[in-house]
Structures are given as C-alpha cells and as structure tokens.
Motif scaffolding. Structure first.
Motif, PDB file in Angstrom:
ATOM      1  N   PRO A   9       0.814  -1.228   0.000  1.00  0.00           N
ATOM      2  CA  PRO A   9       0.000   0.000   0.000  1.00  0.00           C
ATOM      3  C   PRO A   9       0.845   1.276   0.000  1.00  0.00           C
ATOM      4  CG  PRO A   9      -0.504  -1.387   1.929  1.00  0.00           C
ATOM      5  CD  PRO A   9       0.615  -2.047   1.198  1.00  0.00           C
ATOM      6  N   LEU A  10       2.045   1.203   0.567  1.00  0.00           N
ATOM      7  CA  LEU A  10       2.899   2.395   0.631  1.00  0.00           C
ATOM      8  C   LEU A  10       3.223   2.951  -0.746  1.00  0.00           C
ATOM      9  CD1 LEU A  10       5.622   1.776   3.330  1.00  0.00           C
ATOM     10  CD2 LEU A  10       4.145   3.780   3.103  1.00  0.00           C
ATOM     11  N   CYS A  11       3.439   2.029  -1.699  1.00  0.00           N
ATOM     12  CA  CYS A  11       3.870   2.458  -3.031  1.00  0.00           C
ATOM     13  C   CYS A  11       2.763   2.260  -4.061  1.00  0.00           C
ATOM     14  CB  CYS A  11       5.119   1.663  -3.413  1.00  0.00           C
ATOM     15  SG  CYS A  11       5.774   2.009  -5.039  1.00  0.00           S
ATOM     16  N   GLY A  12       1.806   1.372  -3.732  1.00  0.00           N
ATOM     17  CA  GLY A  12       0.742   1.080  -4.676  1.00  0.00           C
ATOM     18  C   GLY A  12       1.037  -0.111  -5.572  1.00  0.00           C
ATOM     19  N   ASP A  13       2.089  -0.858  -5.232  1.00  0.00           N
ATOM     20  CA  ASP A  13       2.438  -2.034  -6.043  1.00  0.00           C
ATOM     21  C   ASP A  13       1.452  -3.164  -5.803  1.00  0.00           C
ATOM     22  OD1 ASP A  13       4.921  -0.750  -6.655  1.00  0.00           O
ATOM     23  OD2 ASP A  13       5.675  -1.436  -4.722  1.00  0.00           O
ATOM     24  N   GLU A  14       1.086  -3.842  -6.890  1.00  0.00           N
ATOM     25  CA  GLU A  14       0.257  -5.042  -6.801  1.00  0.00           C
ATOM     26  C   GLU A  14       0.885  -6.093  -7.686  1.00  0.00           C
ATOM     27  OE1 GLU A  14      -4.011  -2.705  -6.394  1.00  0.00           O
ATOM     28  OE2 GLU A  14      -3.610  -3.993  -8.119  1.00  0.00           O
ATOM     29  N   CYS A  39       5.842  -0.255  -9.361  1.00  0.00           N
ATOM     30  CA  CYS A  39       7.009   0.548  -9.706  1.00  0.00           C
ATOM     31  C   CYS A  39       8.093  -0.335 -10.340  1.00  0.00           C
ATOM     32  CB  CYS A  39       7.543   1.239  -8.466  1.00  0.00           C
ATOM     33  SG  CYS A  39       8.181   0.089  -7.245  1.00  0.00           S
ATOM     34  N   ALA A  40       9.100   0.297 -10.870  1.00  0.00           N
ATOM     35  CA  ALA A  40      10.197  -0.414 -11.544  1.00  0.00           C
ATOM     36  C   ALA A  40      10.842  -1.436 -10.619  1.00  0.00           C
ATOM     37  CB  ALA A  40      11.252   0.587 -12.023  1.00  0.00           C
ATOM     38  N   ILE A  41      10.970  -1.092  -9.341  1.00  0.00           N
ATOM     39  CA  ILE A  41      11.650  -1.997  -8.403  1.00  0.00           C
ATOM     40  C   ILE A  41      10.844  -3.275  -8.181  1.00  0.00           C
ATOM     41  CG2 ILE A  41      12.532  -2.247  -6.043  1.00  0.00           C
ATOM     42  CD1 ILE A  41      14.032  -0.144  -7.646  1.00  0.00           C
ATOM     43  N   SER A  42       9.537  -3.142  -7.934  1.00  0.00           N
ATOM     44  CA  SER A  42       8.727  -4.327  -7.656  1.00  0.00           C
ATOM     45  C   SER A  42       8.652  -5.212  -8.900  1.00  0.00           C
ATOM     46  CB  SER A  42       7.325  -3.946  -7.179  1.00  0.00           C
ATOM     47  OG  SER A  42       6.602  -3.285  -8.194  1.00  0.00           O
ATOM     48  N   ARG A  43       8.567  -4.570 -10.045  1.00  0.00           N
ATOM     49  CA  ARG A  43       8.468  -5.307 -11.294  1.00  0.00           C
ATOM     50  C   ARG A  43       9.780  -6.020 -11.625  1.00  0.00           C
ATOM     51  NH1 ARG A  43       4.685  -3.979 -15.950  1.00  0.00           N
ATOM     52  NH2 ARG A  43       6.051  -4.002 -17.739  1.00  0.00           N
ATOM     53  N   ALA A  44      10.877  -5.321 -11.461  1.00  0.00           N
ATOM     54  CA  ALA A  44      12.182  -5.928 -11.739  1.00  0.00           C
ATOM     55  C   ALA A  44      12.451  -7.072 -10.773  1.00  0.00           C
ATOM     56  CB  ALA A  44      13.293  -4.882 -11.638  1.00  0.00           C
ATOM     57  N   LYS A  83      10.509  -2.619   0.633  1.00  0.00           N
ATOM     58  CA  LYS A  83       9.185  -3.259   0.600  1.00  0.00           C
ATOM     59  C   LYS A  83       8.775  -3.582  -0.839  1.00  0.00           C
ATOM     60  CE  LYS A  83       7.389  -0.861   4.688  1.00  0.00           C
ATOM     61  NZ  LYS A  83       8.083  -1.684   5.659  1.00  0.00           N
ATOM     62  N   CYS A  84       9.103  -2.675  -1.760  1.00  0.00           N
ATOM     63  CA  CYS A  84       8.809  -2.911  -3.179  1.00  0.00           C
ATOM     64  C   CYS A  84       9.547  -4.153  -3.665  1.00  0.00           C
ATOM     65  CB  CYS A  84       9.238  -1.720  -4.029  1.00  0.00           C
ATOM     66  SG  CYS A  84       8.496  -0.156  -3.531  1.00  0.00           S
ATOM     67  N   ALA A  85      10.825  -4.240  -3.293  1.00  0.00           N
ATOM     68  CA  ALA A  85      11.660  -5.356  -3.756  1.00  0.00           C
ATOM     69  C   ALA A  85      11.230  -6.678  -3.137  1.00  0.00           C
ATOM     70  CB  ALA A  85      13.131  -5.078  -3.425  1.00  0.00           C
ATOM     71  N   MET A  86      10.784  -6.640  -1.877  1.00  0.00           N
ATOM     72  CA  MET A  86      10.413  -7.879  -1.193  1.00  0.00           C
ATOM     73  C   MET A  86       9.008  -8.357  -1.545  1.00  0.00           C
ATOM     74  SD  MET A  86      12.974  -9.096   0.388  1.00  0.00           S
ATOM     75  CE  MET A  86      12.056 -10.516   1.020  1.00  0.00           C
ATOM     76  N   LEU A  87       8.179  -7.453  -2.086  1.00  0.00           N
ATOM     77  CA  LEU A  87       6.777  -7.798  -2.334  1.00  0.00           C
ATOM     78  C   LEU A  87       6.582  -9.108  -3.131  1.00  0.00           C
ATOM     79  CD1 LEU A  87       3.768  -7.015  -2.073  1.00  0.00           C
ATOM     80  CD2 LEU A  87       4.041  -5.726  -4.205  1.00  0.00           C
ATOM     81  N   THR A 111       0.218  -8.750   2.358  1.00  0.00           N
ATOM     82  CA  THR A 111       0.437  -7.315   2.300  1.00  0.00           C
ATOM     83  C   THR A 111       1.735  -6.994   3.021  1.00  0.00           C
ATOM     84  OG1 THR A 111      -1.944  -7.026   2.514  1.00  0.00           O
ATOM     85  CG2 THR A 111      -0.614  -5.072   2.819  1.00  0.00           C
ATOM     86  N   THR A 112       2.523  -6.124   2.441  1.00  0.00           N
ATOM     87  CA  THR A 112       3.750  -5.728   3.136  1.00  0.00           C
ATOM     88  C   THR A 112       3.375  -4.741   4.240  1.00  0.00           C
ATOM     89  OG1 THR A 112       4.118  -3.892   1.640  1.00  0.00           O
ATOM     90  CG2 THR A 112       5.222  -5.947   1.102  1.00  0.00           C
ATOM     91  N   GLU A 113       4.103  -4.811   5.357  1.00  0.00           N
ATOM     92  CA  GLU A 113       3.785  -3.870   6.441  1.00  0.00           C
ATOM     93  C   GLU A 113       4.942  -2.929   6.649  1.00  0.00           C
ATOM     94  OE1 GLU A 113       2.947  -6.901   9.236  1.00  0.00           O
ATOM     95  OE2 GLU A 113       1.347  -7.449   7.881  1.00  0.00           O
TER      96      GLU A 113
END
Ligand code: ZN
Length: 147
Positions: free
Chosen positions: A37-42, A64-69, A125-129, A145-147
């Motif tokens: 939720p912090l970044c909006g990544d799903e 974001c680029a990080i979660s996707r990569a 958090k993006c990278a670990m999602l 959900t990441t906390e």
C-alpha cells in the motif's frame, strides 16, 4: 555514481521494461496476490508445482520499476528450483536488503542489483513484495500485504 551502481540500475531498468515471465499461468497449482500500500504495487505470483519443484513461475500486476524488476528476476531464478531452494533464495534476498552489509552471494545473480536499495527502506518493501507473494502462494495463502 559508481560503475557498479550504474550496472545495477541498468539491470533493474531492463527487467522493468522487458519483464520476464510476465503472464498468467492458467495451469498453476497455487498463486497469491501481494500488495504494497505504501507504493501502490500489486503483484500476483503464479506457481506450477510438480512434486517439490517449481516447474513454472510467472507474475502479473502493476507497480514501480523496483517491484516489477524484482518479480521478473524472481521468476527466472526460482523456476526449476525446489520449494526449499526458493525459500532459501527469498531469505538470501531479505538478508541482502535488511541484514548486515556484505557482498551479495554469487547465487543471487542479477538479484544483486537490488542491493543498492539497502539505503532506501521504503523501496525494500517494493523489492520484497514479489517474494512475500511467492512465499504466500507456496504456503497456501491467497494474499499478502507488506507492512
Ligand atoms: Zn514500489
């Protein structure tokens, strides 16, 4: 900027622009959705288990680029691995991002590119999602959900 961080940035951008295994997997045996939720990544991770091994791993979603990569690299690195090995990789990534600073282990390959995020706790958090989503899928939880 050092040469290494330039290289790392290139790897992340490449996976962001051309994500690997970015598709649904209708024949998956388990899947889970992760939200940051912090970044909006799903991200939704699909896994096909054959016996104890992950015969296919794919993902879908937006972020974001990080979660996707990170998701793109994760699918490539965990495909063909056993559940135990995939879990081990997940722990190694977590350690690289949150543990004491050290050289990223060679087995992480391109995932070492995420090590530069150590200085940016929100991006960790993006990278670990996707890894949280993979762990959730493997343990039969439909979402996380990441906390
Ligand atoms: Zn993000």
């Amino acid at each position: 900027m050092s040469e290494l961080s330039e290289l790392y940035e290139e790897i992340i951008l490449d996976h962001h622009k051309r994500p690997r295994n970015f598709r649904e997997l209708p024949e998956c045996t388990c899947s889970a959705e992760g939200r940051n939720p912090l970044c909006g990544d799903e991200v939704k991770v699909f896994v096909r288990l054959e016996g104890k091994s992950l015969s296919d791993v794919t993902f879908q979603g937006q972020g974001c680029a990080i979660s996707r990569a990170s998701a793109s690299m994760m699918t490539g690195k965990t495909r063909g691995k056993t559940e135990g090995e995939a879990h081990g990789l997940s722990l190694r990534v977590r350690e690289m991002l949150l543990g004491p600073e050290s050289e990223p282990p060679g087995e992480l390959g391109d995932l070492a590119a995420l090590s530069g995020l150590r200085k940016f706790p929100a991006r960790i958090k993006c990278a670990m999602l996707p890894w949280h989503a993979l762990e959730a899928a493997l343990s039969g939880r439909p979402e996380t959900t990441t906390e």
